[in-house]
Design a protein around this motif. Structure first.
Motif, PDB file in Angstrom:
ATOM      1  N   GLU A   1      46.990  38.440  35.607  1.00  0.00           N
ATOM      2  CA  GLU A   1      45.846  38.715  34.691  1.00  0.00           C
ATOM      3  C   GLU A   1      45.297  37.713  34.423  1.00  0.00           C
ATOM      4  N   GLN A   2      45.743  36.671  33.364  1.00  0.00           N
ATOM      5  CA  GLN A   2      45.009  35.187  32.532  1.00  0.00           C
ATOM      6  C   GLN A   2      43.775  34.851  34.102  1.00  0.00           C
ATOM      7  N   LEU A   3      44.599  34.702  34.811  1.00  0.00           N
ATOM      8  CA  LEU A   3      43.378  34.014  36.337  1.00  0.00           C
ATOM      9  C   LEU A   3      42.447  34.441  36.058  1.00  0.00           C
ATOM     10  N   LEU A   4      42.599  35.677  36.050  1.00  0.00           N
ATOM     11  CA  LEU A   4      41.576  37.267  36.314  1.00  0.00           C
ATOM     12  C   LEU A   4      40.627  37.262  35.359  1.00  0.00           C
ATOM     13  N   GLU A   5      41.089  36.802  34.441  1.00  0.00           N
ATOM     14  CA  GLU A   5      40.260  36.586  32.710  1.00  0.00           C
ATOM     15  C   GLU A   5      39.861  36.316  33.340  1.00  0.00           C
ATOM     16  N   VAL A   6      39.575  35.235  33.188  1.00  0.00           N
ATOM     17  CA  VAL A   6      38.725  33.695  33.277  1.00  0.00           C
ATOM     18  C   VAL A   6      37.739  34.117  34.677  1.00  0.00           C
ATOM     19  N   VAL A   7      38.084  34.865  35.737  1.00  0.00           N
ATOM     20  CA  VAL A   7      37.583  34.890  36.861  1.00  0.00           C
ATOM     21  C   VAL A   7      35.865  35.814  36.526  1.00  0.00           C
ATOM     22  N   ALA A   8      36.084  37.297  35.532  1.00  0.00           N
ATOM     23  CA  ALA A   8      35.623  38.108  34.631  1.00  0.00           C
ATOM     24  C   ALA A   8      34.867  37.367  33.769  1.00  0.00           C
ATOM     25  N   LEU A   9      35.481  36.886  33.153  1.00  0.00           N
ATOM     26  CA  LEU A   9      34.707  36.040  32.045  1.00  0.00           C
ATOM     27  C   LEU A   9      33.630  35.524  32.845  1.00  0.00           C
ATOM     28  N   GLY A  10      33.335  34.959  33.965  1.00  0.00           N
ATOM     29  CA  GLY A  10      32.570  33.470  34.862  1.00  0.00           C
ATOM     30  C   GLY A  10      32.671  32.793  34.700  1.00  0.00           C
ATOM     31  N   GLN A  11      34.374  32.202  34.753  1.00  0.00           N
ATOM     32  CA  GLN A  11      34.235  30.876  34.530  1.00  0.00           C
ATOM     33  C   GLN A  11      35.117  29.742  35.498  1.00  0.00           C
ATOM     34  N   ALA A  12      35.287  30.745  36.377  1.00  0.00           N
ATOM     35  CA  ALA A  12      36.337  30.974  37.569  1.00  0.00           C
ATOM     36  C   ALA A  12      36.018  31.327  38.703  1.00  0.00           C
ATOM     37  N   VAL A  13      36.530  31.001  39.532  1.00  0.00           N
ATOM     38  CA  VAL A  13      36.532  31.986  40.749  1.00  0.00           C
ATOM     39  C   VAL A  13      37.830  31.638  41.775  1.00  0.00           C
ATOM     40  N   ALA A  14      38.406  32.283  42.627  1.00  0.00           N
ATOM     41  CA  ALA A  14      39.392  32.251  42.707  1.00  0.00           C
ATOM     42  C   ALA A  14      39.617  32.920  43.795  1.00  0.00           C
ATOM     43  N   PHE A  15      40.509  31.852  44.938  1.00  0.00           N
ATOM     44  CA  PHE A  15      41.651  32.712  46.311  1.00  0.00           C
ATOM     45  C   PHE A  15      42.273  32.999  46.199  1.00  0.00           C
ATOM     46  N   LEU A  16      43.091  34.336  46.277  1.00  0.00           N
ATOM     47  CA  LEU A  16      43.845  35.516  46.223  1.00  0.00           C
ATOM     48  C   LEU A  16      44.288  35.717  47.564  1.00  0.00           C
ATOM     49  N   SER A  17      45.911  36.225  47.090  1.00  0.00           N
ATOM     50  CA  SER A  17      47.032  36.958  49.154  1.00  0.00           C
ATOM     51  C   SER A  17      45.889  38.312  48.822  1.00  0.00           C
ATOM     52  N   LEU A  18      45.784  39.038  50.034  1.00  0.00           N
ATOM     53  CA  LEU A  18      45.719  39.961  49.933  1.00  0.00           C
ATOM     54  C   LEU A  18      46.352  41.571  49.388  1.00  0.00           C
ATOM     55  N   SER A  19      47.714  40.450  49.377  1.00  0.00           N
ATOM     56  CA  SER A  19      48.782  41.705  48.333  1.00  0.00           C
ATOM     57  C   SER A  19      47.920  41.367  47.105  1.00  0.00           C
ATOM     58  N   THR A  20      47.993  40.722  46.301  1.00  0.00           N
ATOM     59  CA  THR A  20      48.059  40.327  44.896  1.00  0.00           C
ATOM     60  C   THR A  20      46.185  41.018  44.456  1.00  0.00           C
ATOM     61  N   THR A  21      45.204  40.721  45.546  1.00  0.00           N
ATOM     62  CA  THR A  21      43.911  41.667  45.335  1.00  0.00           C
ATOM     63  C   THR A  21      44.167  43.617  45.413  1.00  0.00           C
ATOM     64  N   LYS A  22      45.116  44.075  46.179  1.00  0.00           N
ATOM     65  CA  LYS A  22      45.405  45.562  45.936  1.00  0.00           C
ATOM     66  C   LYS A  22      46.693  45.417  44.586  1.00  0.00           C
ATOM     67  N   ARG A  23      47.667  44.729  44.513  1.00  0.00           N
ATOM     68  CA  ARG A  23      48.119  44.869  43.111  1.00  0.00           C
ATOM     69  C   ARG A  23      47.641  44.998  41.736  1.00  0.00           C
ATOM     70  N   HIS A  24      46.194  44.009  41.852  1.00  0.00           N
ATOM     71  CA  HIS A  24      45.666  43.561  40.095  1.00  0.00           C
ATOM     72  C   HIS A  24      43.942  43.835  40.042  1.00  0.00           C
ATOM     73  N   GLN A  25      43.809  45.035  41.167  1.00  0.00           N
ATOM     74  CA  GLN A  25      42.163  45.561  41.037  1.00  0.00           C
ATOM     75  C   GLN A  25      41.896  45.614  39.643  1.00  0.00           C
ATOM     76  N   ARG A  26      40.303  45.305  39.707  1.00  0.00           N
ATOM     77  CA  ARG A  26      39.350  45.014  38.472  1.00  0.00           C
ATOM     78  C   ARG A  26      38.639  45.841  38.526  1.00  0.00           C
ATOM     79  N   PRO A  27      37.965  46.650  37.977  1.00  0.00           N
ATOM     80  CA  PRO A  27      36.408  46.967  38.136  1.00  0.00           C
ATOM     81  C   PRO A  27      35.320  46.170  38.050  1.00  0.00           C
ATOM     82  N   ASP A  28      35.791  44.866  37.181  1.00  0.00           N
ATOM     83  CA  ASP A  28      34.957  43.488  36.892  1.00  0.00           C
ATOM     84  C   ASP A  28      34.793  42.785  37.888  1.00  0.00           C
ATOM     85  N   ILE A  29      35.725  42.828  38.770  1.00  0.00           N
ATOM     86  CA  ILE A  29      35.537  41.513  39.951  1.00  0.00           C
ATOM     87  C   ILE A  29      35.230  42.274  41.326  1.00  0.00           C
TER      88      ILE A  29
END
Length: 82
Positions: A5-33
């Motif tokens: 969640e903290q990683l995705l918040e940093v991504v949403a703020l435009g401060q990072a790009v992240a490589f995530l597993s497919l399972s993580t992307t499915k579990r942590h969908q956010r409309p702002d990413i």
């Protein structure tokens, strides 16, 4: 980062790009990413570890289940045990 969640918040703020597993992307969908598949990355390894002295039936069942699932994956490699 202390959590996904903290990683995705940093991504949403435009401060990072992240490589995530497919399972993580499915579990942590956010409309702002925006999530996009990336081809050509080397595969990652998943390792199961437990105390050598464990006699837990739950741990044994989990390890068996993980091994069974991995055995059906085309890239499955069993590492030697110590």
């Amino acid at each position: 980062m202390a959590s996904v969640e903290q990683l995705l918040e940093v991504v949403a703020l435009g401060q990072a790009v992240a490589f995530l597993s497919l399972s993580t992307t499915k579990r942590h969908q956010r409309p702002d990413i925006a999530y996009r598949p990336v081809a050509g990355l080397s595969p990652s390894a998943v390792v199961v570890a437990w105390p050598e002295t464990s006699r837990s039936t739950a741990v044994a069942a989990f390890v068996r289940a993980a091994h069974d699932v991995a055995a059906h994956h085309p890239d499955h490699v069993t590492a030697p045990t110590a």
